[in-house]
Design an enzyme around this catalytic site. Structure first.
Site, mmCIF file in Angstrom:
data_model
loop_
_atom_site.group_PDB
_atom_site.id
_atom_site.type_symbol
_atom_site.label_atom_id
_atom_site.label_comp_id
_atom_site.label_asym_id
_atom_site.label_seq_id
_atom_site.Cartn_x
_atom_site.Cartn_y
_atom_site.Cartn_z
ATOM 1 N N ASN A 21 8.286 -1.337 2.537
ATOM 2 C CA ASN A 21 8.590 0.086 2.307
ATOM 3 C C ASN A 21 9.633 0.597 3.310
ATOM 4 O OD1 ASN A 21 6.984 1.406 0.057
ATOM 5 N ND2 ASN A 21 5.440 0.135 1.061
ATOM 6 N N LEU A 101 -4.791 8.387 11.945
ATOM 7 C CA LEU A 101 -4.408 9.271 13.051
ATOM 8 C C LEU A 101 -5.446 10.387 13.194
ATOM 9 C CD1 LEU A 101 -0.616 9.359 12.144
ATOM 10 C CD2 LEU A 101 -1.621 8.282 14.194
ATOM 11 N N ASN A 115 2.754 9.881 3.939
ATOM 12 C CA ASN A 115 2.192 8.535 3.828
ATOM 13 C C ASN A 115 2.367 8.012 2.405
ATOM 14 O OD1 ASN A 115 0.476 6.237 4.552
ATOM 15 N ND2 ASN A 115 -1.117 7.223 3.308
ATOM 16 N N HIS A 117 0.606 5.581 -0.334
ATOM 17 C CA HIS A 117 -0.686 4.942 -0.608
ATOM 18 C C HIS A 117 -0.600 4.226 -1.959
ATOM 19 C CE1 HIS A 117 -4.952 4.221 -0.322
ATOM 20 N NE2 HIS A 117 -5.032 4.544 -1.599
ATOM 21 N N ALA A 187 6.746 1.215 -8.160
ATOM 22 C CA ALA A 187 6.360 2.575 -7.757
ATOM 23 C C ALA A 187 6.700 2.868 -6.290
ATOM 24 C CB ALA A 187 4.871 2.799 -8.023
HETATM 25 C C1 GAR Z 1 1.868 -0.925 0.988
HETATM 26 O O1 GAR Z 1 1.388 -1.343 -0.265
HETATM 27 C C2 GAR Z 1 1.359 0.450 1.331
HETATM 28 O O2 GAR Z 1 1.279 1.304 0.232
HETATM 29 C C3 GAR Z 1 -0.009 0.123 1.847
HETATM 30 O O3 GAR Z 1 0.159 -1.052 2.603
HETATM 31 C C4 GAR Z 1 1.276 -1.795 2.095
HETATM 32 C C5 GAR Z 1 2.256 -2.040 3.225
HETATM 33 O O4 GAR Z 1 3.306 -2.892 2.811
HETATM 34 N N1 GAR Z 1 -0.551 1.207 2.620
HETATM 35 C C6 GAR Z 1 -1.845 1.510 2.647
HETATM 36 O O5 GAR Z 1 -2.686 0.888 2.051
HETATM 37 C C7 GAR Z 1 -2.185 2.724 3.494
HETATM 38 N N2 GAR Z 1 -3.506 3.199 3.198
HETATM 39 P P1 GAR Z 1 4.692 -2.948 3.590
HETATM 40 O O6 GAR Z 1 4.388 -3.195 5.069
HETATM 41 O O7 GAR Z 1 5.386 -4.130 2.976
HETATM 42 O O8 GAR Z 1 5.430 -1.654 3.374
#
Ligand code: GAR
Length: 214
Positions: A21, A101, A115, A117, A187
């Site tokens: 991300n 946090l 954030n 999610h 998404a």
């Molecule tokens: C992503 O899928 C993000 O949406 C999720 O962790 C992954 C991180 O991937 N976040 C959560 O679950 C937060 N509650 P990335 O390090 O490749 O961006």
């Protein structure tokens, strides 16, 4: 002629892992799709987050803040806050940041923390729902539609106002891993940069973004 001064929001991206991300944000910034804000700092709460390598390659400054070394939540969040002050950060983006946090922290940045999610909130969110576990839970429940949500962060985990959502269909032959990848590609990597641009342009319009010369 004197160069025009422009205001852009200074962004910090908080990460814990792979950083896909973060990469989507870096790429959107390069393409000019993210233009009301600029990523100034990446903060990781883990030592070997690949996200740190992505920051290095993109020439973005980074810092590691480790709760274990600092000993307490207060010290951990205090260190993050001092970095945010030092870099005059306007907007904090949690992009795969796997630490909740405190209410003290979130109250210090109202509508300035967002954030991503990996579900359609209010499904499969809150404490314990993170990363692959979200997709495992969605598949165990048998939902046919899932997706991703970008929201403001307040004192309730995954409970802040929703900014953007995008739905993704679950396929009959999906595994949590294939579903996770498709939710990211279809998404997360789309709505996160779009939401960051939207919130950055609001901060600029409100006159709360730092001043920068372009
Ligand atoms: C992503 O899928 C993000 O949406 C999720 O962790 C992954 C991180 O991937 N976040 C959560 O679950 C937060 N509650 P990335 O390090 O490749 O961006």
């Amino acid at each position: 002629m004197k160069q025009k001064e422009a205001r852009v929001a200074s962004i910090a991206v908080l990460v814990s892992g792979g950083g896909t991300n973060l990469q989507a944000l870096i790429d959107a910034q390069k393409r000019g799709e993210l233009h009301s804000g600029r990523i100034r700092l990446v903060i990781s709460n883990t030592k070997d987050a690949y996200a740190l390598e992505r920051a290095r390659v993109a020439g973005i400054e980074s810092a590691m803040v480790l709760k274990k070394e600092l000993g307490s939540t207060e010290a951990f969040e205090g260190k993050i806050r001092s970095l945010l002050d030092e870099y005059h950060i306007d907007l904090i983006v949690l992009a795969g940041f796997m630490s909740i946090l405190s209410a003290d922290f979130t109250a210090a940045y109202p509508k300035r923390i967002i954030n991503i999610h990996p579900s359609l909130i209010p499904s499969f969110c809150g404490k314990g729902y993170y990363g692959i576990h979200v997709h495992e839970a969605a598949m165990a429940r048998g939902v046919r539609i899932t997706g991703a949500t970008v929201h403001y962060v307040n004192e309730i985990p995954d409970g802040g106002e929703i900014i953007m959502q995008k739905a993704v269909a679950v396929r009959h032959n999906d595994t949590p891993e294939t579903l996770q990848k498709r939710v990211m590609r279809m998404a997360e990597w789309k709505i996160l940069p779009a939401a960051v641009e939207k919130v950055s342009s609001r901060l600029v319009a409100e006159g709360t973004a730092s001043e920068n010369h372009q």
